[in-house]
Scaffold this active site. Structure first.
Site, PDB file in Angstrom:
ATOM      1  N   CYS A 157       0.830  -1.208   0.000  1.00 24.13           N
ATOM      2  CA  CYS A 157       0.000   0.000   0.000  1.00 24.13           C
ATOM      3  C   CYS A 157       0.862   1.254   0.000  1.00 24.13           C
ATOM      4  CB  CYS A 157      -0.946  -0.006   1.194  1.00 24.13           C
ATOM      5  SG  CYS A 157      -0.145  -0.084   2.816  1.00 24.13           S
ATOM      6  N   HIS A 184       1.461   5.137   9.906  1.00 30.96           N
ATOM      7  CA  HIS A 184       0.593   4.021   9.491  1.00 30.96           C
ATOM      8  C   HIS A 184      -0.383   3.661  10.599  1.00 30.96           C
ATOM      9  CE1 HIS A 184      -0.718   0.306   7.624  1.00 30.96           C
ATOM     10  NE2 HIS A 184       0.045   0.559   6.583  1.00 30.96           N
TER      11      HIS A 184
END
Length: 342
Positions: A157, A184
Site C-alpha cells: 500500500c 501508518h
C-alpha cells in the site's frame, strides 16, 4: 471469459479484496471460486457481513455447508494450513490472491503452483525482487505484464501511494535525496495492551496508547520500482493509534529550483491526466478519517505542501491502506487476466 480467482488468507486485505470486487465495475470479469482461511466459517461470514472500518456489506452474506454465499453465489471455503492442503487444480484457479502475508520467498510460493494454482498475485512484496516474476504498481508498470508470469506482486500500500509521486517529481525536478516517513494505522501484528506478541520489542507495546516506531521496507520497495533512485531514498515508519488511513510525509531535496505552486500544479495536472482514478488532490483542511474507504492509492494534501528555500520540498500524502490497495490489486488482476486472454 471470466478470470477464476481464489483468495488465500481472509484477513483485512482478503476481505477488502472481496468487498472491493463486489463493488467494482469490472466484477463481471471475475469469478471467486474458493477462499482458504483457517478461521471458522461462521466467523468468516460474520466479519464479511459486518466491518467496523468499511461498514455493512452491501449485499447478502450467508454461511452455507462448507461455503460462503454472497448474494446467492456459492464460494467454497477451505481451512488448510499449508499450500498443499487444498486441491487447487481440481478447483481450476487461474489466479490465487495470496493475502495471508505468510509466504514471500519463491520456494514457498512455488508450493502453491505445485499444488495446482496456475498463478499467484501477492498482496505484499516478495522477500527479494527475484522471488517474484514481476512487481507491479498499477499505473506505473502494469503495461509490462505479458500474461506469462507465474508469480506477481502488487507491491505494498505504501509503495503504491508514494512511488508514482516520486516518479513525477523526479521527472520534473530531479530528486537528489528523499526521506519517507510513514504514519501508518495500527495492524494486527500489534497487541491492544502490552504483551509478548512479537519478536520486535516495539510491537509488544499497546497499539492504541502510543505512537510506535516499526521497521519498514518502503525504501526497498520504491527502489524496485524506480531503480534510478537507488541509494537516494530512505524510510522509516511509525504506527499511530487509528484503525485505518495512513499518510506518508515526504521530504526531498530537488535538483533544480522550484516553488510550492509549481509542485502543486504538477500534481494537480497528473490527477487530472495520467494518474486519474489512482491519485487525488485536495487543499481542504482534512483529517485522516476523511479518506476512509477512498479507492485512490494516494491523495495529495496540497494545503500541507511546503518549500524551504528553492529545493527542499515537503509533501503529505494520504491513503486508505486497506481499500485503496485492494482496488489496485483488482486493477492488476484485471490487467493480468486480459493479457492471459481471460
Amino acid at each position: 471469459m471470466t478470470l477464476r480467482i481464489a483468495i488465500n488468507g481472509y484477513g483485512r486485505i482478503g476481505r477488502c479484496f472481496l468487498r472491493a470486487l463486489h463493488a467494482s465495475p469490472v466484477r463481471g470479469r471475475f469469478q471467486v471460486v474458493a477462499i482458504n482461511e483457517p478461521a471458522d466459517l461462521e466467523s468468516m461470514a460474520y466479519l464479511t457481513r459486518y466491518d467496523s472500518t468499511h461498514g455493512c456489506f452491501p449485499g447478502q452474506v450467508e454461511a452455507g455447508e462448507g461455503c460462503l454465499k454472497i448474494d446467492g453465489t456459492v464460494i467454497p471455503v477451505f481451512h488448510a494450513e499449508t499450500p498443499e492442503g487444498v486441491d487447487w487444480a481440481a478447483i481450476g484457479v487461474d489466479v490465487l490472491v495470496e493475502a495471508s502475508g505468510r509466504y514471500s520467498h519463491r520456494h514457498e510460493l512455488e508450493r502453491f503452483l505445485a499444488a495446482g494454482c496456475r498463478r499467484l498475485l501477492l498482496s505484499h512484496p516478495g522477500h527479494t525482487a527475484s522471488d517474484v516474476d514481476r512487481t507491479v504498481v498499477f499505473g506505473m508498470n502494469h503495461d509490462l505484464l505479458s500474461g506469462d508470469e507465474r508469480i506477481v506482486s502488487a507491491a505494498s500500500c505504501t509503495t503504491n501511494a508514494i512511488a508514482p509521486v516520486l516518479a513525477l517529481l523526479d521527472r520534473s525536478f530531479g530528486i537528489e535525496q528523499a526521506m519517507l516517513t510513514t504514519l501508518h494505522s495500527v495492524m494486527n501484528d500489534q497487541p491492544l495492551i502490552d504483551g509478548y506478541h512479537h519478536t520486535d520489542l516495539h510491537r509488544t507495546r499497546s497499539a492504541m496508547q502510543s505512537m510506535i516506531p516499526v521497521s519498514t521496507g518502503l525504501a526497498r520497495g520504491v527502489q524496485r520500482m524506480l531503480p534510478e533512485l537507488a541509494g537516494r531514498i530512505e524510510s522509516k515508519a511509525i504506527r499511530v493509534p487509528v484503525v485505518n488511513v495512513s499518510a506518508i510525509d515526504l521530504v526531498a531535496t530537488l535538483r533544480c529550483d522550484t516553488t510550492a505552486a509549481e509542485v502543486k500544479a504538477l500534481l494537480r495536472a497528473a490527477v487530472a491526466g495520467s494518474e486519474s482514478g489512482r491519485m487525488d488532490y485536495t487543499e481542504h483542511p482534512h483529517a485522516s478519517i476523511d479518506f476512509n474507504h477512498s479507492p485512490h492509492s494516494a491523495i495529495i494534501d496540497g494545503g500541507q505542501t511546503r518549500m524551504s528555500g528553492a529545493r527542499l520540498l515537503n509533501l503529505l500524502v494520504w491513503f486508505d491502506n486497506e481499500w485503496g490497495f485492494a482496488n489496485r490489486m483488482i486493477d492488476v488482476a484485471a490487467c493480468w487476466g486480459a493479457r492471459m486472454g481471460r
